[in-house]
Scaffold this active site. Structure first.
Site, PDB file in Angstrom:
ATOM      1  N   ASP B 318       0.851  -1.186   0.000  1.00  0.00           N
ATOM      2  CA  ASP B 318       0.000   0.000   0.000  1.00  0.00           C
ATOM      3  C   ASP B 318       0.883   1.231   0.000  1.00  0.00           C
ATOM      4  O   ASP B 318       1.864   1.278   0.720  1.00  0.00           O
ATOM      5  CB  ASP B 318      -0.876   0.008   1.264  1.00  0.00           C
ATOM      6  CG  ASP B 318      -2.093  -0.857   1.078  1.00  0.00           C
ATOM      7  OD1 ASP B 318      -2.504  -1.036  -0.078  1.00  0.00           O
ATOM      8  OD2 ASP B 318      -2.616  -1.354   2.087  1.00  0.00           O
ATOM      9  N   GLU B 359      -3.438  17.137   6.515  1.00  0.00           N
ATOM     10  CA  GLU B 359      -3.113  18.085   5.442  1.00  0.00           C
ATOM     11  C   GLU B 359      -3.259  19.522   5.944  1.00  0.00           C
ATOM     12  O   GLU B 359      -2.399  20.365   5.723  1.00  0.00           O
ATOM     13  CB  GLU B 359      -4.043  17.890   4.235  1.00  0.00           C
ATOM     14  CG  GLU B 359      -3.747  16.666   3.406  1.00  0.00           C
ATOM     15  CD  GLU B 359      -4.657  15.521   3.762  1.00  0.00           C
ATOM     16  OE1 GLU B 359      -5.135  15.465   4.934  1.00  0.00           O
ATOM     17  OE2 GLU B 359      -4.903  14.661   2.895  1.00  0.00           O
ATOM     18  N   GLN B 390     -20.097  17.611  -1.206  1.00  0.00           N
ATOM     19  CA  GLN B 390     -20.787  18.444  -2.200  1.00  0.00           C
ATOM     20  C   GLN B 390     -19.929  19.629  -2.620  1.00  0.00           C
ATOM     21  O   GLN B 390     -19.711  19.876  -3.795  1.00  0.00           O
ATOM     22  CB  GLN B 390     -22.118  18.966  -1.649  1.00  0.00           C
ATOM     23  CG  GLN B 390     -23.251  17.946  -1.694  1.00  0.00           C
ATOM     24  CD  GLN B 390     -23.123  16.942  -0.557  1.00  0.00           C
ATOM     25  OE1 GLN B 390     -22.794  17.319   0.574  1.00  0.00           O
ATOM     26  NE2 GLN B 390     -23.336  15.662  -0.862  1.00  0.00           N
ATOM     27  N   THR B 391     -19.418  20.365  -1.606  1.00  0.00           N
ATOM     28  CA  THR B 391     -18.683  21.587  -1.948  1.00  0.00           C
ATOM     29  C   THR B 391     -17.249  21.276  -2.347  1.00  0.00           C
ATOM     30  O   THR B 391     -16.655  21.978  -3.135  1.00  0.00           O
ATOM     31  CB  THR B 391     -18.644  22.549  -0.749  1.00  0.00           C
ATOM     32  OG1 THR B 391     -17.970  21.877   0.335  1.00  0.00           O
ATOM     33  CG2 THR B 391     -20.040  22.914  -0.310  1.00  0.00           C
ATOM     34  N   LYS B 405     -10.353  26.913   0.528  1.00  0.00           N
ATOM     35  CA  LYS B 405      -9.340  26.142  -0.200  1.00  0.00           C
ATOM     36  C   LYS B 405     -10.001  24.837  -0.631  1.00  0.00           C
ATOM     37  O   LYS B 405     -10.912  24.335   0.052  1.00  0.00           O
ATOM     38  CB  LYS B 405      -8.107  25.871   0.676  1.00  0.00           C
ATOM     39  CG  LYS B 405      -8.342  24.909   1.846  1.00  0.00           C
ATOM     40  CD  LYS B 405      -7.026  24.577   2.511  1.00  0.00           C
ATOM     41  CE  LYS B 405      -7.120  23.316   3.374  1.00  0.00           C
ATOM     42  NZ  LYS B 405      -7.948  23.426   4.570  1.00  0.00           N
ATOM     43  N   ASP B 532     -10.201  -5.801   2.143  1.00  0.00           N
ATOM     44  CA  ASP B 532      -8.919  -6.425   1.778  1.00  0.00           C
ATOM     45  C   ASP B 532      -8.953  -7.933   1.965  1.00  0.00           C
ATOM     46  O   ASP B 532      -8.087  -8.650   1.479  1.00  0.00           O
ATOM     47  CB  ASP B 532      -7.781  -5.887   2.663  1.00  0.00           C
ATOM     48  CG  ASP B 532      -7.326  -4.513   2.223  1.00  0.00           C
ATOM     49  OD1 ASP B 532      -7.496  -4.207   1.026  1.00  0.00           O
ATOM     50  OD2 ASP B 532      -6.813  -3.774   3.061  1.00  0.00           O
TER      51      ASP B 532
END
Lengths: 564, 692
Positions: B318, B359, B390-391, B405, B532
């Protein structure tokens, strides 16, 4: 012919055989050539056989064993009944039961151990119709087993390994017969006998005696005897008899014929598994062993007899000439005999018993390594492949992977079968030799006492268990004891190896192939060839070191002193 | 959506350092606590029923009995000495196995203490609780665990979320979050709830819990011979069988030569020739191999799986957590439309202030690093706008000011809606960043586009070198990622993997495994999610993360307690080391025979044929000292090699040819030479002390 030229010519001839005969044999067994179909098809019709139907390993082995049993019975019967059959100008009469058994087993197992003098025991019909036929058939059986094993490696997830009857027929028809036909003409041209006329009587006026000189259809049997690594001569003196082996050229040809198929099969192997280098690796191992043993024998024989040297005779001409033919000389005779002992042929062009201790050591131990350098037709290849599996297993472990050979995983079953095939021969030799030296019936047959007599007995069982047929002489083998024990050795040495080999072929064929990567232990490299060589030498040395040290090694260390 | 497209739970657990903590503690090779009981076990293992399972050592034991009878019948120092040393040979072999087992037993005892019976609070149908012994819990029972409780058995959380201390199993001291639903719902018996309350549905019967299996494994109770071990045993048995006629035939051969050999000498020769060294150490090697895995906190469900690991040709890894650190990190600000970088950084930081994703945190940190922009407190007027599907944007409303952002097209739409201009350089910039394998996040302050934040996957340091090693070992590495092919290609390039599977779905993963296997390759993979499970089951080696679901753990054939996917590489090495050790000691054992022959054969026959003295190339003192020296060497070499058997032959990632050459040289050639020297030394010693 100077020896160097002899060797060079041999190398060239064998190289050509390797490339072309090897490729041709691959074509024959892959069914890619059919130029003799007009002869082949009627045979299948006669046998009511569909050549397209393949067999599982069990059926293949079953057919092989059944065929061999019938063949032994037929050869036995013909010897027993030869007095009542035709083509018996010398009126030789029936062969004794024990000897007939030994001889039948001997020829069907491609051994050609001869406890008899051919010219005074076997009728022309027995020689041609029973023995020579088996010289073709047993050779073809050997190649068939090797090819079946190759198919095991080459095929992926296949339930079958070929058809025994087709392989048998094609081997005889496409390979052995054509070559024999051509080579026999050359032999006749060189002066080998080929006649149905009976013996001639020659009156020796000088001594006032009449000598009977046996003759017979010799040349036709001579070629297949060598080509099929059979070794059974028409005459007792075998290749030393001028009627069998008249000239230096036939002597050269004989040695070349002996080596041709076993050597070429490594090409066939490489070709059929799709990587010629694999075949080259096997060939290299065979060549190193052969070269090494040839060097030992040549050095010993050219160096002369240590006992003669000890007697104060400083210069022994061309080496140890005792028991050698003047026609061929020491070096070429030695080459012939080394070729013959290391291919399970067993024909001779001199007297092996008269070899120096180290020369005899080379002949004996050449066989003890399992007849893999290059070994008999087919049997040499399949036996070395059994060793290869053991080598791959140990080597494969050492690189940290489940060992694999030619893409096939080597697991418990493969190891079991390969170990069985490798160990049958030494166990047979040692046990039967031990019995022979323990019993008066065994010990009294040896001409000599002490280590040399021991060597004679050891040699006899080594030769028979390896299906070689080479005789050290000095042993009076035509006794019920040796005929029956020897027959047992030959049967074990043949079928106790062939059946596991075919089982192995079946298991391998059924396996899927594993992809190779740089983590795979490569088997087409000098490193691997070295490992395989080491395994063959170590297995041979560990099993036979004690026995050999009591025979030829003691003799050598005694500087040829005779023991009573 | 495959959970691999987003951050995986595994990513949070990784990376953990290699090594060992917790109950599975590392012990010295010859710890007192292990050696003393092992001495006793070595004697107990003399039981012929146990010895019978090892044909090589069984032959030695039989030989010992024969020489013992001979010694009693014709007492003599030599016969008794041989008998003693043959007995020691068997005992040394037993000792090697007992030490290997002892290491596992010590670990098992520690684990067993955790299993100490507790009471559980079982929920009845009517919602009331009853106290029952953990031992009485059945599969399907529901139990309640609150802060401080030990979870009584393996199960799935049905309700609630809790922080759990799993250090007992994993050795990891930081608590982990377990919650109902999703891929983090599995709990293990023996672990402790630190906070909150959960309802657990028991999924394992008594005696079949993870802990029970772990105890069985480390103890070697469930140990079966692995396929390769069986194959090797057959070879060793064959080598034993062939030496029987070799030795037995010597008796008539000797009589033929006019001499006799004593049965004691023949037994000595037999024992020296059969492969006792590897025969004695074979099972210890296998046990120690499993032990090494446990030391690395990996539990293999079978020895077969460990062996298969050594054969693996394709590793599916992975991306997240294995190849990369797990989270994308802000790496650069790219301003557009004439704004400067600082303005962009300031806007980006504001937009991320309330964003708790890794992030988001990384953007705040980068802004601080680059422009020393301090993290501002969220004020009263600040309203956080979270990310939604949605946004596809997140940000902050500061009164009328709206900072956002998000994905390029979403933010562009947002700007256009406020009649803002889209700078022409924006699209090429976004495209360039995406092509390089990074993720572009566009930042807008109202109708103004400030610029782009570049989020990069951070490839783990040192991972490239490990992949190079893999390649040298002949193993192909394939990176599995939910990223688009462009991003995946860039990361694959940077990390140095051989291939990648982008936009991976469980089906695509499964198909990849099948294709590889059809091509004759063995495949290893790691996984943790329920989706998996099929792939883990299909793979030849499936390593499930301990943080993963029960389904994943059951489908795989190994569980990594540290949940560190990189460890797959270690597992492969351990598998290889196991086979190499066996092969090396087999080679060594066989190679040793050469010297033993040169010691014993001249000794046997020197009376019949004095010429054979020439073969006594070691110049051994006398026939008896020669035979005894060989027997003593044969026994002592077992003890000398126990550490090697337990630790394993050192493995270096090299090509097969290089490994073979090295091992053949050390164990093959070395195996031929060493006994010549050692037997000579023992002989000198025996002579010097005047025994022979």
């Amino acid at each position: 012919m100077p020896y160097a030229l002899f060797l060079l010519a041999m190398l060239v001839v064998l190289a050509l055989c390797w490339r072309f005969l090897g490729a041709y044999m691959a074509a024959v067994y892959e069914g890619r050539t059919a130029w003799l179909a007009f002869l082949e098809r009627p045979v299948y019709r006669l046998l009511r056989l569909d050549p397209e139907v393949e067999q599982s390993w069990q059926r293949y082995a079953g057919a092989l064993v059944a065929y061999s049993a019938v063949a032994i019975a037929v050869v036995y019967g013909m010897q027993r009944l030869q007095g009542h059959l035709f083509l018996d100008p010398q009126h030789l009469g029936a062969v004794s039961p024990a000897l007939a058994f030994n001889t039948a087993v001997s020829f069907v197992t491609n051994t050609n151990w001869q406890n008899y003098a051919g010219e005074t025991t076997m009728s022309y019909l027995t020689q041609m119709g029973a023995l020579a036929v088996q010289n073709f058939a047993s050779a073809s059986v050997g190649i068939a087993v090797a090819v079946a094993l190759i198919r095991g490696f080459a095929r992926r997830s296949s339930p079958t390994i070929g058809n025994f009857w087709v392989d048998l027929v094609r081997g005889v028809l496409y390979i052995l017969l054509p070559i024999s036909l051509v080579a026999a003409v050359v032999f006749v041209g060189q002066g080998a006998l080929q006649t149905f006329a009976g013996p001639v009587s020659v009156h020796d006026a000088l001594n006032g005696v009449t000598q009977v000189i046996p003759r017979g259809p010799v040349a036709s049997q001579e070629v297949i005897k060598q080509l099929g690594t059979n070794g059974g001569g028409f005459f007792n003196a075998n290749g030393a008899d001028p009627f069998e082996n008249p000239t230096g050229l036939t002597n050269f040809l004989s040695a070349a014929l002996i080596l041709s198929i076993p050597v070429s099969l490594t090409y066939t192997f490489g070709k059929m598994v799709g990587n010629l280098r694999e075949g080259v690796a096997i060939l290299a191992v065979m060549a190193v062993l052969f070269g090494g043993w040839l060097a030992i024998a040549n050095t010993a024989e050219l160096g002369g007899n240590p006992a003669v040297a000890a007697a104060g005779i400083a210069h022994q001409g061309g080496g140890n000439m005792e028991g050698k033919e003047v026609r061929f000389g020491v070096a070429q005779s030695t080459f012939y005999d080394v070729a013959s002992t290391q291919t399970s042929t067993g024909s001779v062009d001199g007297a092996n018993d008269s070899y120096t201790p180290m020369g005899g050591f080379a002949l004996l131990t050449g066989m003890m390594l399992g007849e893999v350098s290059p070994g008999g037709v087919g049997s040499g290849l399949y036996t070395i492949l059994l060793f290869a599996i053991v080598a791959v297993f140990i080597g494969g472990l050492m690189v940290g992977r489940t060992p694999e050979y030619l893409g096939k995983k080597i697991q418990a079953r493969e190891v079991k079968l390969a170990a069985l095939g490798v160990l049958v021969m030494p166990i047979t030799v040692l046990v039967l030799s031990a019995i022979a030296v323990s019993l008066p019936a065994g010990r009294s047959a040896a001409l000599n006492g002490g280590p040399h007599g021991f060597s004679e007995i050891l040699y006899a069982f080594t030769s028979q268990a390896n299906n070689n047929g080479s005789a050290f002489a000095g042993l009076s083998g035509n006794t019920p004891f040796y005929n029956i024990l020897g027959g047992l050795a030959m049967l074990l040495g043949r079928f106790a190896i062939i059946v596991p080999t075919l089982a192995l072929a079946g298991t391998l064929a059924a396996k899927p192939a594993v992809a190779a990567s740089s983590g795979t232990f490569r088997t087409d490299t000098p490193l691997y060839a070295g490992l395989l060589l080491g395994v063959i030498l170590i297995v041979g040395a560990l099993t036979f070191f004690p026995a050999v040290s009591l025979g030829p090694i003691v003799e050598q260390l005694s500087h040829g002193r005779f023991f009573s | 959506m495959s959970h691999h497209a987003v951050l995986t739970p595994a990513a949070e657990a990784a990376p953990t350092p290699r090594g060992t903590r917790g109950v599975v503690s590392r012990r010295g090779l010859f710890d007192r606590e292990i050696v003393v009981p092992a001495l006793g076990a070595a004697v107990r293992k003399l039981d012929p029923r146990i010895q019978f399972r090892n044909p090589v050592m069984f032959v030695v034991l039989c030989g010992t009995v024969v020489t013992f009878v001979e010694s009693v019948a014709h007492p003599g120092l030599f016969d008794w000495s041989v008998t003693l040393w043959l007995l020691l040979t068997v005992l040394f072999a037993n000792f090697a196995e007992a030490v290997a087992e002892g290491r596992g037993k010590a670990q098992a005892d520690a684990l067993r203490q955790m299993r100490a019976d507790t009471t559980a609070r079982r929920l009845c149908e009517d919602g009331t609780e009853e106290r029952v012994a953990s031992a009485d819990l059945r599969r399907g029972d529901r139990v309640v665990c609150e802060a401080g409780d030990v979870i009584p058995s393996d199960g799935e959380i049905e309700q609630g979320v809790a922080s759990v201390d799993e250090s007992a199993i994993t050795g990891e001291s930081a608590p982990v979050i377990r919650e109902s639903g999703g891929d983090r719902s599995a709990v293990t018996g023996g672990t402790r709830v630190l906070s909150d309350r959960i309802v657990v549905r028991i999924t394992a019967e008594r005696g079949q819990t993870f802990l029970d299996r772990m105890i069985g494994l480390v103890e070697g109770a469930t140990r079966q011979k692995t396929p390769n071990e069986i194959a090797l045993s057959i070879l060793l048995a064959a080598l034993t069988i062939v030496f029987l006629p070799v030795v037995v035939a010597l008796e008539p051969f000797a009589r033929d030569a006019g001499t006799t050999v004593s049965i004691v000498v023949l037994v000595s020769l037999l024992v020296c020739l059969i492969p006792t060294t590897i025969g004695a150490l074979l099972s210890a090697i296998g046990i120690a191999g499993m032990d090494r895995l446990v030391q690395r906190n990996v539990l293999a469900m079978s020895g077969r799986a460990v062996e298969a690991a050594g054969d693996v040709q394709t590793l599916l890894l992975d991306k997240t957590g294995t190849v990369t650190l797990g989270n994308r990190m802000a790496s650069a600000f790219w301003p557009v439309g004439g704004h400067d970088e600082r303005t962009l950084a300031d806007g980006a930081q504001l937009a991320s202030l309330a964003d708790e994703t890794p992030e988001g945190r990384s953007i705040v940190v980068l802004a601080k690093e680059r422009f020393n922009l301090r993290e501002r407190e969220l004020g009263a007027g600040h309203v956080f706008v979270p990310f939604s599907a949605q946004t596809r944007m997140s940000g902050l409303d500061d009164g009328a000011r709206r900072i956002r952002k998000g994905a390029a097209d979403a933010v562009k739409q947002f700007v256009r809606a406020q009649r803002g201009e889209i700078p022409t350089e924006l699209d090429p910039l976004v495209e360039r960043i995406a092509r390089a394998g990074a993720t572009p996040l566009v930042v807008a302050d109202g109708a103004r586009v400030l610029g782009v934040i570049e989020l990069k996957d951070v490839v783990k340091t040192g991972i490239r070198e490990r992949f190079d090693e893999m390649r040298r070992m002949g193993i192909r590495t394939v990176m599995i990622t939910g990223d688009n092919p462009l991003t995946a290609a860039a990361i694959a390039e940077e990390a140095g993997v051989d291939d990648f599977l982008a936009e991976a779905t469980p089906e695509a993963k499964m198909a990849l495994i099948r294709t590889e296997q059809e091509g004759g390759k063995l495949v290893a993979m790691t996984g943790d999610g329920t989706n998996d499970a099929p792939a883990l089951a299909q793979a030849d080696v499936g390593v499930a993360m301990n943080t993963g679901t029960t389904a994943a753990k059951e489908a795989g054939n190994m569980v990594d307690l540290d949940s560190n996917p990189t460890k797959l590489i270690d597992v492969v090495e351990i598998g290889k080391q196991l086979l190499i050790t066996r092969g090396a000691l087999t080679t060594f054992s066989i190679a040793n025979d050469v010297a033993k022959y040169f010691a014993i054969i001249p000794a046997l026959f020197v009376t019949a044929y004095p010429q054979l003295r020439t073969l006594n190339i070691m110049g051994l003192h006398s026939p008896t000292s020669a035979v005894l020296s060989a027997v003593i060497f044969n026994a002592l070499i077992i003890v000398a090699l126990i550490p090697l058997a337990l630790r394993g032959v050192r493995f270096r990632p090299m090509s097969a040819g290089a490994i073979l050459r090295r091992n053949l040289l050390i164990f093959g050639v070395g195996g031929i030479i060493l006994p010549f020297l050692a037997i000579k030394l023992i002989d000198l010693f025996l002579t010097a002390v005047g025994w022979y």
